[in-house]
Design an enzyme around this catalytic site. Structure first.
Site, short mmCIF file in Angstrom:
data_model
loop_
_atom_site.label_atom_id
_atom_site.label_comp_id
_atom_site.label_asym_id
_atom_site.label_seq_id
_atom_site.Cartn_x
_atom_site.Cartn_y
_atom_site.Cartn_z
N LYS A 247 42.64 7.93 45.25
CA LYS A 247 42.40 8.07 46.68
C LYS A 247 40.93 8.35 47.01
O LYS A 247 40.39 7.84 47.99
CB LYS A 247 43.26 9.21 47.22
CG LYS A 247 43.11 9.49 48.70
CD LYS A 247 43.75 8.42 49.51
CE LYS A 247 43.66 8.58 51.01
NZ LYS A 247 44.03 7.41 51.74
N ASN B 198 36.57 17.28 36.63
CA ASN B 198 36.64 16.09 37.50
C ASN B 198 35.21 15.63 37.74
O ASN B 198 34.40 16.39 38.27
CB ASN B 198 37.30 16.46 38.84
CG ASN B 198 37.12 15.34 39.86
OD1 ASN B 198 37.02 14.17 39.51
ND2 ASN B 198 37.04 15.72 41.13
N GLY B 199 34.87 14.42 37.31
CA GLY B 199 33.50 13.94 37.48
C GLY B 199 33.07 13.16 36.25
O GLY B 199 33.92 12.73 35.45
N GLU C 119 45.82 -4.01 47.13
CA GLU C 119 45.95 -2.71 46.47
C GLU C 119 47.38 -2.19 46.38
O GLU C 119 47.72 -1.50 45.43
CB GLU C 119 45.02 -1.67 47.10
CG GLU C 119 45.22 -1.35 48.53
CD GLU C 119 44.20 -0.29 48.99
OE1 GLU C 119 43.83 0.59 48.20
OE2 GLU C 119 43.78 -0.37 50.16
N GLU D 25 40.36 -6.33 55.73
CA GLU D 25 41.19 -5.14 55.53
C GLU D 25 42.64 -5.52 55.18
O GLU D 25 43.26 -4.94 54.30
CB GLU D 25 41.16 -4.25 56.78
CG GLU D 25 42.00 -3.00 56.72
CD GLU D 25 41.68 -2.06 55.57
OE1 GLU D 25 42.52 -1.19 55.27
OE2 GLU D 25 40.63 -2.23 54.91
N TRP E 168 42.19 10.40 36.04
CA TRP E 168 41.90 8.99 36.29
C TRP E 168 40.82 8.65 35.27
O TRP E 168 39.68 9.08 35.38
CB TRP E 168 41.37 8.78 37.72
CG TRP E 168 41.31 7.34 38.10
CD1 TRP E 168 42.27 6.62 38.75
CD2 TRP E 168 40.22 6.41 37.90
NE1 TRP E 168 41.87 5.32 38.94
CE2 TRP E 168 40.61 5.16 38.43
CE3 TRP E 168 38.95 6.52 37.32
CZ2 TRP E 168 39.78 4.04 38.39
CZ3 TRP E 168 38.14 5.39 37.28
CH2 TRP E 168 38.57 4.17 37.81
N HIS F 120 34.17 -24.34 53.96
CA HIS F 120 33.00 -24.41 53.06
C HIS F 120 33.39 -24.12 51.62
O HIS F 120 32.55 -23.73 50.81
CB HIS F 120 31.91 -23.45 53.56
CG HIS F 120 31.52 -23.73 54.99
ND1 HIS F 120 30.78 -24.81 55.37
CD2 HIS F 120 31.87 -23.08 56.13
CE1 HIS F 120 30.64 -24.82 56.69
NE2 HIS F 120 31.29 -23.79 57.18
N LYS G 144 44.56 -4.43 51.75
CA LYS G 144 45.83 -3.68 51.72
C LYS G 144 46.83 -4.38 50.81
O LYS G 144 47.45 -3.77 49.95
CB LYS G 144 46.42 -3.55 53.14
CG LYS G 144 45.68 -2.52 53.98
CD LYS G 144 46.02 -1.11 53.68
CE LYS G 144 45.00 -0.25 52.96
NZ LYS G 144 43.63 -0.28 53.22
N ARG H 238 44.92 11.39 43.23
CA ARG H 238 43.52 11.31 42.78
C ARG H 238 43.43 10.67 41.39
O ARG H 238 42.33 10.34 40.95
CB ARG H 238 42.90 12.70 42.74
CG ARG H 238 42.96 13.45 44.06
CD ARG H 238 42.43 14.87 43.89
NE ARG H 238 41.03 14.84 43.55
CZ ARG H 238 40.06 14.79 44.46
NH1 ARG H 238 40.37 14.76 45.74
NH2 ARG H 238 38.80 14.74 44.10
N CYS I 261 39.74 12.60 39.41
CA CYS I 261 40.82 13.39 38.81
C CYS I 261 41.15 14.53 39.77
O CYS I 261 40.46 14.75 40.74
CB CYS I 261 40.36 13.97 37.48
SG CYS I 261 39.78 12.71 36.34
C1 AGP Z 1 41.58 2.05 50.86
O1 AGP Z 1 42.91 1.86 51.04
C2 AGP Z 1 41.18 2.53 49.55
N1 AGP Z 1 41.82 3.72 49.21
C3 AGP Z 1 39.67 2.61 49.36
O2 AGP Z 1 39.13 1.35 49.58
C4 AGP Z 1 38.94 3.62 50.26
O3 AGP Z 1 38.89 3.16 51.56
C5 AGP Z 1 37.52 3.81 49.73
O4 AGP Z 1 37.61 4.31 48.42
C6 AGP Z 1 36.70 4.74 50.62
O5 AGP Z 1 37.27 6.00 50.64
P1 AGP Z 1 36.75 7.08 51.70
O6 AGP Z 1 37.04 6.55 53.07
O7 AGP Z 1 37.51 8.32 51.39
O8 AGP Z 1 35.27 7.24 51.47
#
Ligand code: AGP
Length: 614
Positions: free
Chosen positions: A609, A106-107, A494, A487, A80, A510, A491, A28, A2
């Site tokens: 994020k 937040n937490g 997400e 990766e 969040w 496989h 992308k 966030r 959050c």
């Molecule tokens: C990547 O696009 C995502 N936002 C997510 O996988 C991110 O890489 C992951 O949460 C790690 O975040 P960080 O690099 O801030 O630790």
């Protein structure tokens, strides 16, 4: 996960800075938002489900411009959801003491159920399903006249993580904030004090900031900041200057932060490289590591911990360290690593990769590695972040703020920093000056090489248009392109909500190849590195199942271009740089597919994020 904001001022109304702060922190978490304002006739709370914009229009209706001047102290939150659905009742701030006290958090409060039962026995009435509301009622229960002591007593009973801010009508003009496990920064301006989960909500008001440490609690009034431990001993924290300005977190004319950050990569990489290449020694300078060649030579194994995109960068790192430094390297998913009683010790170098520097599992992996006596360093983008501070040594990416939830420039900067670290480590071992020199020259070309890839944006958008309706996709690669395939799949999952899988190209046979058809495009990574010919064989197998193949091929590689349905071209470079130039194509491909599917690119559903909870 959050975002929280607190604001107090000698003269400025709080609503504007609180709402603007929430907008900056919206990446966030964005399923509901709320504010609490201190006024002469008590605490006023406004909450709304959905984005901050919805809260702002609620405030415009409830508090016309003329009325706003009287509120100069307030707290705010964008959520969040972890406990309880995204409803108005579960949105923050949470209140207690018959509405006299308001609190944002937040937490995660792990022992909230037990605390709640105890408080309900003592007559507390709960309005939400959240863990946070427990803290509000606890503070009210311990309020015997001193606000800071009441919050401290409450937090002593809490297990879990928190960044909190609270105000109370019993303590006019005061805000109390505290952190453990979640980030909290205090911005100290001329007449204003802004508290937030990160500096992006503060730099519009001041660049003088204090990073609170775990266990810190602070009383804030317009007169100043008074920091203590939970046991009430005074604490002094350094005021630091933020090295970037508000411009860095504006869209700068781009439609989305993701596209802006993709196009920022030549500059971001130039910043990551600046002052770190040593042509004379055919090596790299990484002063933040503060490790002597003798200490580097003593390292027996490298372990790279991270999550999500950072883990993928770490997986590319494995190939770079084993190739350039001849040292066994293990990339580890941080959540698995932290709970696996990991076998690490004094001969091991644990590198923690995290753009935000706040990811809970990666932070815990750092703490576990330190406990076990390993050499630990951080590789972070956010200056002053918890992982960076607790690792105590490391490499900052200097890629500039990354706002879009989908990480792009941080990934290429992470791989570049790992490459320079592997180069430095390699040169303390068997890597020759000639090889080092070759790499120094190639690394210094990176901004220009990535610039060349960006020139192909229109061609990439055209191919994306052809496949934007596909609901399933595969990404395949070998060697150091395998993590890049992972990766690419991440992308497009997400930001475009396409069900995509990344595979080591040989793995298709496989099992996964059973899913191939004309409806499942395959993106094949065909840069000129060892294994390319084998991957071309896998491309034939895919096409034999009528699957269209998009190939990321090196300029001038006619054979590879002819083997695929659609070719996306990358400039010629060495194997070590191929993951970086290749991933930029995949970032743009995912961006355009998401744009064509009308997705919320910068704030994808269900994501945040920085994952500060487990
Ligand atoms: C990547 O696009 C995502 N936002 C997510 O996988 C991110 O890489 C992951 O949460 C790690 O975040 P960080 O690099 O801030 O630790």
């Amino acid at each position: 996960m959050c975002g929280i904001v607190g604001f107090t001022s000698r003269n400025r109304p709080a609503i504007g800075p609180l709402v603007n702060g929430l907008r900056r922190l919206e990446y966030r978490g964005y399923d509901s938002a709320g504010v609490a304002l201190e006024s002469a006739d008590g605490i006023k709370v406004y909450k709304q489900t959905g984005k901050v914009a919805e809260l702002d229009s609620l405030l415009s209706r409830a508090l016309p411009e003329g009325e706003r001047g009287k509120y100069t102290l307030g707290i705010a939150h964008t959520r969040w959801a972890t406990h309880g659905l995204p409803t108005v009742a579960n949105a923050h701030p949470h209140i207690a003491d018959e509405g006299r006290l308001a609190l944002v958090h937040n937490g995660i409060i792990e022992n909230y159920a037990a605390l709640r039962a105890g408080l309900e026995k003592r007559g507390a009435k709960f309005l939400s399903q959240t863990d946070t509301e427990v803290v509000a009622h606890l503070v009210a229960a311990f309020d015997k006249g001193d606000f800071l002591t009441a919050v401290a007593e409450a937090l002593k009973r809490v297990e879990g993580t928190y960044g909190i801010a609270a105000i109370s009508a019993r303590h006019p003009g005061e805000m109390v904030v505290a952190r453990k496990g979640s980030p909290l920064v205090i911005g100290v301006g001329e007449d204003d004090i802004v508290v937030a989960s990160d500096v992006s909500a503060i730099v519009a008001y001041t660049r003088q900031v204090i990073y609170l440490k775990d266990g810190d609690i602070a009383r804030i009034t317009p007169k100043g900041v008074d920091i203590h431990t939970l046991d009430n001993s005074p604490v002094t924290r350094e005021v630091q200057e933020v090295d970037w300005d508000i411009g860095a977190i504006e869209k700068g004319g781009y439609e989305h932060f993701m596209l802006k950050e993709i196009f920022e990569q030549p500059d971001a990489l130039a910043n990551t490289i600046r002052g770190r290449l040593d042509p004379a020694g055919g090596t790299a300078f990484l002063s933040g590591l503060s490790l002597s060649p003798r200490e580097l030579a003593a390292v027996r194994r490298v372990v790279i911990v991270g999550c999500g995109t950072s883990l993928h960068a770490g997986m590319v790192g494995k190939y770079l360290f084993e190739k350039l430094a001849d040292i066994p390297t293990a990339p580890e998913q941080a959540a698995e690593f932290r709970y696996s009683n990991p076998i690490v010790g004094p001969d091991d170098w644990v590198m923690a990769l995290s753009q935000s520097g706040e990811t809970a599992d990666t932070l815990a992996a750092v703490r576990e590695s330190i406990r076990k006596g390993a050499l630990v360093s951080g590789l972070c983008n956010v200056v002053g972040s918890t992982i960076a501070r607790e690792a105590g040594r490391g490499v900052y990416l200097h890629a500039g703020p990354e706002i879009s939830v989908a990480s792009t420039k941080a990934f290429t900067a992470q791989v570049t920093a790992l490459l320079m670290t592997a180069l430095k480590l390699g040169r303390t071992r068997r890597l020759s000056f000639e090889d080092g020199d070759r790499l120094v020259k190639e690394i210094s070309r990176l901004p220009e090489l990535v610039g060349k890839v960006l020139e192909g944006n229109d061609a990439i958008a055209k191919v994306a248009e052809k496949y934007a309706k596909a609901d399933d996709m595969f990404f395949i690669g070998r060697g150091m392109l395998h993590p890049v395939a992972l990766e690419g799949a991440l992308k497009i999952k997400e930001v475009a909500y396409v069900h995509a899988e990344g595979y080591q190209a040989a793995e298709l046979k496989h099992g996964p190849i059973a899913l191939l058809s004309e409806k499942t495009p395959v993106v094949a990574l065909l840069a000129d590195i060892p294994g390319k010919e084998k991957t071309l064989g896998n491309v034939q197998e895919c096409r034999a199942r009528l699957a269209p193949v998009v190939g990321v091929v090196t300029e001038g590689d006619e054979a590879a271009a002819a083997a695929v349905t659609d070719a996306l071209v990358i400039p010629k470079t060495c194997a070590e740089l191929s993951p970086i130039v290749t991933v930029v194509v995949l970032q743009l491909f995912a961006y355009h597919v998401a744009r064509l599917r009308g997705c919320e690119i910068d704030q994808p559903r269900n994501l945040a994020k920085s994952v500060t909870v487990e």
